[in-house]
Design an enzyme around this catalytic site. Sequence first.
Site, mmCIF file in Angstrom:
data_model
loop_
_atom_site.group_PDB
_atom_site.id
_atom_site.type_symbol
_atom_site.label_atom_id
_atom_site.label_comp_id
_atom_site.label_asym_id
_atom_site.label_seq_id
_atom_site.Cartn_x
_atom_site.Cartn_y
_atom_site.Cartn_z
ATOM 1 C CB SER A 220 -27.071 -2.562 -18.447
ATOM 2 O OG SER A 220 -26.598 -3.611 -19.162
ATOM 3 C CE1 TYR B 212 -31.378 -10.015 -17.406
ATOM 4 C CE2 TYR B 212 -29.246 -10.640 -18.980
ATOM 5 C CZ TYR B 212 -29.524 -10.207 -17.380
ATOM 6 O OH TYR B 212 -28.823 -9.312 -16.520
ATOM 7 C CE LYS C 289 -30.754 -6.349 -17.265
ATOM 8 N NZ LYS C 289 -31.107 -5.696 -16.421
ATOM 9 C CB THR D 292 -26.417 -12.898 -7.005
ATOM 10 O OG1 THR D 292 -27.007 -12.837 -8.706
ATOM 11 C CG2 THR D 292 -25.667 -11.933 -7.186
#
Length: 284
Positions: free
Chosen positions: A140, A154, A158, A189
């Site tokens: 999550s 988004y 989640k 990332t």
Amino acid sequence: MSNETNASPVWLITGCSSGLGRALAEHALERGDRVAVTARGLAAVTGLAAEYGDRALALELDVTDPASVTAAVQECERKFGRIDVLVNNAGYGYLAAIEEGEEAAVRALYDTNVHGVVTVLKAVLPGMRARRTGRIVNVSSFGGLAAFAATGYYHATKFALEGLSESLAAELAPLGITVTIVEPGGLRTEWAGASMRQSPIRLDDYEGTAGKRREATLAVSGRQPGDPVRAAAAIAATVNAEVPPLRLLLGSDALAGIRARLARTAAETDANEALTVSVDLAER
């Protein structure tokens, strides 16, 4: 969980082309486990799998394509005999004020972040149920616990994953299968970089809220405080725990954020206590 060659745990991880999924696959392989390394494009994971010989299996897996999911799960089970650890990691972000969201883009987001998880779960769970053992890790986000402007869709995916995972944990506990919800803060990332998608619609009335946060979100890419390699090690430690937690926060920013959120919720709950209980029937 044993690391002996013939009994080493078998992982299936979605979304291994980069980021947390790739770091987790590398970590599991380095410690001697066997891993089905998957991505929507096979070329993204063949090089990684080739480094580890028979302990790695590169598979094309698109979580939005049920046939692709079924084929990948069957091939993993054919090669390794089973799946011990399923990590639902594939997913991405989308930037837009709620009014700016494009219907097709939002549906595609749900197809990956929510429906894709369900598709993979339904393909893997029969084997785990038959063996009465297994570990499920659903990735999550801290954004599954708190919401902000510009990432509402988004967050919605989640939040949905959080509720689904809690129910799943209750259903699977008597069968010897555990569920852990991983909630990273900012990991270094491509989530806020190359992987991020956003609506081309920009409404002036939201520039001070969603618009401002769009820019801030993109600007943080490459400067996040969390290390995906260390995050992978933390997830692996949880998988190995005798009693894995239902939730695993990752990162000091996520920890500070949830503590602040809980404090606000507690204060608001206490402030409205009288109004809350006023709806109860006088006679019970």
